[in-house]
Write a protein that holds these residues in place. Structure first.
Motif, mmCIF file in Angstrom:
data_model
loop_
_atom_site.group_PDB
_atom_site.id
_atom_site.type_symbol
_atom_site.label_atom_id
_atom_site.label_comp_id
_atom_site.label_asym_id
_atom_site.label_seq_id
_atom_site.Cartn_x
_atom_site.Cartn_y
_atom_site.Cartn_z
ATOM 1 N N ASP A 74 0.843 -1.197 0.000
ATOM 2 C CA ASP A 74 0.000 0.000 0.000
ATOM 3 C C ASP A 74 0.883 1.254 0.000
ATOM 4 O O ASP A 74 2.112 1.174 0.108
ATOM 5 N N GLU A 75 0.219 2.415 -0.122
ATOM 6 C CA GLU A 75 0.963 3.669 -0.217
ATOM 7 C C GLU A 75 1.819 3.917 1.025
ATOM 8 O O GLU A 75 2.974 4.335 0.918
ATOM 9 N N LYS A 76 1.264 3.649 2.193
ATOM 10 C CA LYS A 76 1.999 3.910 3.438
ATOM 11 C C LYS A 76 3.304 3.108 3.478
ATOM 12 O O LYS A 76 4.378 3.653 3.779
ATOM 13 N N SER A 77 3.224 1.840 3.110
ATOM 14 C CA SER A 77 4.427 0.992 3.116
ATOM 15 C C SER A 77 5.418 1.442 2.055
ATOM 16 O O SER A 77 6.638 1.398 2.266
ATOM 17 N N ALA A 78 4.882 1.869 0.906
ATOM 18 C CA ALA A 78 5.765 2.344 -0.171
ATOM 19 C C ALA A 78 6.521 3.592 0.277
ATOM 20 O O ALA A 78 7.730 3.716 0.058
ATOM 21 N N ARG A 79 5.825 4.509 0.910
ATOM 22 C CA ARG A 79 6.490 5.746 1.356
ATOM 23 C C ARG A 79 7.508 5.449 2.470
ATOM 24 O O ARG A 79 8.533 6.125 2.566
ATOM 25 N N LYS A 86 15.396 2.893 1.356
ATOM 26 C CA LYS A 86 15.418 1.490 0.940
ATOM 27 C C LYS A 86 15.354 1.348 -0.584
ATOM 28 O O LYS A 86 15.408 0.218 -1.113
ATOM 29 N N VAL A 87 15.197 2.479 -1.267
ATOM 30 C CA VAL A 87 15.127 2.462 -2.735
ATOM 31 C C VAL A 87 16.290 3.278 -3.283
ATOM 32 O O VAL A 87 16.528 4.402 -2.844
ATOM 33 N N LYS A 88 17.011 2.697 -4.225
ATOM 34 C CA LYS A 88 18.142 3.383 -4.857
ATOM 35 C C LYS A 88 17.659 4.066 -6.138
ATOM 36 O O LYS A 88 16.873 3.487 -6.889
ATOM 37 N N PHE A 89 18.150 5.274 -6.369
ATOM 38 C CA PHE A 89 17.751 6.017 -7.565
ATOM 39 C C PHE A 89 18.938 6.222 -8.500
ATOM 40 O O PHE A 89 20.060 6.494 -8.051
ATOM 41 N N ILE A 90 18.653 6.112 -9.808
ATOM 42 C CA ILE A 90 19.655 6.349 -10.853
ATOM 43 C C ILE A 90 19.007 7.241 -11.914
ATOM 44 O O ILE A 90 17.875 6.964 -12.343
ATOM 45 N N PRO A 91 19.684 8.281 -12.372
ATOM 46 C CA PRO A 91 19.118 9.054 -13.495
ATOM 47 C C PRO A 91 18.991 8.188 -14.740
ATOM 48 O O PRO A 91 19.895 7.406 -15.057
ATOM 49 N N CYS A 92 17.875 8.325 -15.448
ATOM 50 C CA CYS A 92 17.694 7.569 -16.694
ATOM 51 C C CYS A 92 18.887 7.759 -17.621
ATOM 52 O O CYS A 92 19.381 6.804 -18.241
ATOM 53 N N HIS A 93 19.343 9.016 -17.724
ATOM 54 C CA HIS A 93 20.413 9.326 -18.671
ATOM 55 C C HIS A 93 21.696 8.531 -18.392
ATOM 56 O O HIS A 93 22.527 8.368 -19.296
ATOM 57 N N HIS A 94 21.892 8.052 -17.163
ATOM 58 C CA HIS A 94 23.133 7.347 -16.824
ATOM 59 C C HIS A 94 23.140 5.909 -17.314
ATOM 60 O O HIS A 94 24.179 5.242 -17.245
ATOM 61 N N VAL A 95 21.981 5.422 -17.775
ATOM 62 C CA VAL A 95 21.891 4.020 -18.202
ATOM 63 C C VAL A 95 21.254 3.909 -19.593
ATOM 64 O O VAL A 95 20.440 3.024 -19.850
ATOM 65 N N ASN A 96 21.610 4.849 -20.470
ATOM 66 C CA ASN A 96 21.151 4.830 -21.872
ATOM 67 C C ASN A 96 19.642 5.001 -22.017
ATOM 68 O O ASN A 96 19.058 4.535 -23.005
ATOM 69 N N ALA A 97 19.011 5.642 -21.045
ATOM 70 C CA ALA A 97 17.554 5.757 -21.077
ATOM 71 C C ALA A 97 17.119 7.210 -20.901
ATOM 72 O O ALA A 97 17.908 8.080 -20.529
#
Length: 421
Positions: A74-79, A86-97
């Motif tokens: 649910d939203e609460k658990s996701a937030r 707990k979530v890693k972020f990568i810019p799209c541009h860094h992986v050919n996207a």
């Protein structure tokens, strides 16, 4: 630097862009072509940004992607996952996207695959979800999640089967050349290109014997209903073209423009992977009934890759019909905008000829030196997101990148070449 002058290096970049041969070859799960997309890893639009600094629509997109992947119930658990790193972020541009608006892309989302056959590199972009409440604008209700699952289970696989029937894929330059003559500028107006794409794909989809009739009908109807479907193909195409041009590694041609709601970022050929950023502006334009500028989110998304290759707002004259939609006036205003853009560009693209511009080619090669010298910044056409996640698109308009990005890039390149202030 391998080139005698900056102008000579810039011309090499220009020729690399003109020579690009983009072909749409497949639709595949993002994780199958982007190995960095493991569990609890998401891609986002724009230069690097932390979750806590994302605007509400991008954070909403993160919630939606987590619910789609099943990493939370649910939203609460996701937030909680997001707020506890707990979530890693990568810019799209860094992986050919590249990714539209929030650009949030998760491992099992299907992505379009565009191969630049001239250079052999690939680029990826998720598919357009249509209009209304959609993930890219921050919506994450049940309808949004169900549509994402349909795109994963039906739309992606059917398009993959259809594209594989084309020997070597679908030539995107041909589609763009057709559609620019029919009034598309490939950012806010893609209806001609989307219909040209449908014209090529629908007979093939209809003949796929190993796909149930109901699914074939659903896919064709979705493509027929989604006027902006080609935007995401154009974005992956722009990324494939400019990533190949970046291999020149010299000169002052802008090779990427993108925004994350906090900062606008650009790259130039001579500075490789380095981002030059400054705070984003907020788009100015027309709003749907019931909304005003007070509701607008700041500038966001990787879709400015279209302007980077010289279409979108740079080619406003190609799409007079869109000038009213983005609030920039009429035909003469579109003509004035495109004429002004020639002052900051090096050349014209002979592959993208614009009949309404006396058959001149689209602007090509934004020169960061010219931007700094003239004070003229690129015009970017864009959708406007509500600043609160869940509302979706509330209008369309134009926006300019902050000139500080270009000033920083030129200063850094001058230092790289040994010049001292």
């Amino acid at each position: 630097m391998g080139y005698r002058t900056i102008n000579e290096a810039n011309e090499a970049v220009i020729q690399k862009i003109i020579a690009a041969a983009p072909f749409l070859t497949d639709v595949v799960p993002a994780k199958s072509v982007i190995p960095e997309l493991e569990d609890c890893v998401l891609l986002h639009a724009g230069p690097p940004i932390k979750y806590e600094n994302m605007t509400d629509p991008m954070q909403g997109s993160c919630v939606g992607a987590i619910l789609f992947e099943g990493w939370a119930e649910d939203e609460k658990s996701a937030r909680e996952l997001l707020e506890n790193d707990k979530v890693k972020f990568i810019p799209c541009h860094h992986v050919n996207a590249v990714g539209p608006m929030g650009g949030i892309t998760s491992p099992n989302m299907p992505v379009l695959v565009v191969i630049n056959k001239e250079s052999g590199n690939e680029a990826y972009c998720q598919m357009n979800e249509g209009i209304g409440a959609v993930l890219r604008f921050g919506a994450y209700n049940e309808q949004v999640i169900n549509r994402l699952h349909w795109m994963k289970d039906v739309l992606g696989p059917v398009l993959s089967k259809a594209l594989k029937t084309f020997d070597g894929g679908l030539n995107v330059n041909v589609l763009i050349a057709k559609a620019i003559a029919m009034g598309d500028e490939f950012h806010q107006r893609n209806i001609a290109a989307s219909l040209a794409f449908l014209k090529e794909l629908s007979p093939v989809i209809a003949s796929l014997e190993d796909v149930e009739k109901e699914q074939r009908t659903e896919v064709i109807q979705f493509l027929a209903d989604t006027d902006q479907f080609f935007l995401n193909i154009a974005m992956a195409t722009g990324k494939a073209m400019m990533d190949a041009a970046r291999t020149i590694e010299h000169g002052t041609v802008v090779t990427a423009m993108c925004r994350n709601g906090e900062n606008f970022g650009i790259r130039i050929a001579g500075m490789g992977d380095e981002w030059f950023t400054a705070p984003v502006n907020t788009p100015q334009g027309l709003y749907f009934t019931g909304y005003t500028a007070e509701d607008a989110n700041t500038d966001i998304g990787d879709s400015a890759i279209t302007e980077t290759i010289g279409v979108g707002g740079m080619a406003m004259i190609a799409a007079p019909a869109v000038t009213r939609f983005v609030g920039t006036g009429g035909f003469n205003d579109a003509l004035e905008i495109s004429n002004q853009m020639t002052e900051i560009c090096i050349s014209e693209n002979p592959n993208f000829v614009i009949p309404t511009w006396d058959f001149k080619g689209a602007c090509l090669g934004i020169d960061a030196r010219k931007v700094v010298e003239t004070g003229i910044t690129p015009v970017i056409n864009t959708g406007i997101a509500h600043k609160i996640a869940g509302y979706g698109q509330i209008g369309a308009g134009t926006v300019h990148p902050p000139i500080e990005c270009f000033e920083k890039a030129i200063t850094a390149y001058a230092e790289k070449l040994g010049f001292k202030g």
